[in-house]
Design an enzyme around this catalytic site. Structure first.
Site, PDB file in Angstrom:
ATOM      1  CB  VAL A 233      -1.090  -0.019   1.285  1.00  0.00           C
ATOM      2  CG1 VAL A 233      -2.203  -1.049   1.097  1.00  0.00           C
ATOM      3  CG2 VAL A 233      -0.228  -0.029   2.535  1.00  0.00           C
ATOM      4  CB  SER A 234       0.869   4.447  -1.820  1.00  0.00           C
ATOM      5  OG  SER A 234      -0.531   4.790  -2.011  1.00  0.00           O
ATOM      6  CB  THR A 235       1.711   7.369   2.470  1.00  0.00           C
ATOM      7  OG1 THR A 235       1.822   8.121   1.091  1.00  0.00           O
ATOM      8  CG2 THR A 235       2.714   6.748   3.261  1.00  0.00           C
TER       9      THR A 235
END
Length: 202
Positions: free
Chosen positions: A10-12
């Protein structure tokens, strides 16, 4: 013995690890065999992914929720797919796309069809990310055109700013002294003073 692993990325910006974790748990993967990376938009450092690659052995099985978890671009997704399936001899199952399951169709035709589907989906995933970035940029540009301001709101001027500004403007104190009295750097004082002056004129 076949070991079963899961990978989550996941990205931020996304913060959707729960959706991926639930899917992996439903596939029967224990938390101890799930590797997860959270990354910023600035880089693609994936320490857990690299750790998982070292752990994977021939005939193991890797589950991922969607094909774009393997990389950010068409080329990268294909490269990582080949590293895992060809170099490592590990099977991959993509939960969102059951046709991408290397346990099925081990013959030449099955591999051929799987490779075609993979290339198409990799391209679609990258194209969708490009479209999302473009829509975001267009949305921001349109909002700015409407006068919407982004970022943190400016800090209010100190209560003594008007008095200090007048003393500085009439030459009674230097800019450095004025900035010190207002508790801000000299460059910030001059910037605020310029905006303040324009506002008074308007």
């Amino acid at each position: 013995m076949t070991n079963i692993y899961g990978y989550v990325r996941v990205s931020t910006r996304e913060q959707n690890e729960d959706r991926q974790l639930i899917a992996l748990h439903e596939a029967g993967i224990s938390d101890s065999n799930i590797y997860m990376d959270k990354q910023s938009g600035k880089d693609f450092e994936r320490p857990q992914y690299r750790k998982m690659l070292r752990k994977l052995k021939k005939d193991d099985l890797l589950y991922i929720k969607s094909i774009d978890r393997l990389g950010r671009s068409y080329e990268e997704i294909l490269q990582q797919w080949r590293v895992i399936t060809k170099d490592k001899g590990v099977d991959i199952a993509v939960l969102d796309m059951p046709i991408l399951d290397t346990r099925r169709g081990k013959d030449l035709m099955g591999t051929f069809l799987s490779d075609i589907v993979l290339q198409v989906l990799s391209f679609v995933a990258e194209n969708e990310r490009t479209n999302i970035r473009q829509r975001q940029a267009e949305g921001i540009a349109a909002a700015k055109a409407r006068g919407v301001r982004f970022g943190r709101p400016p800090r209010p001027l100190p209560e003594n700013f008007h008095i200090v500004y007048e003393r500085w403007k009439t030459g009674k104190i230097t800019g450095k002294a004025a900035a010190e009295e207002c508790g801000m750097p000299n460059s910030t004082f001059r910037y605020k003073a310029e905006i303040y002056e324009k506002a008074r004129i308007l």
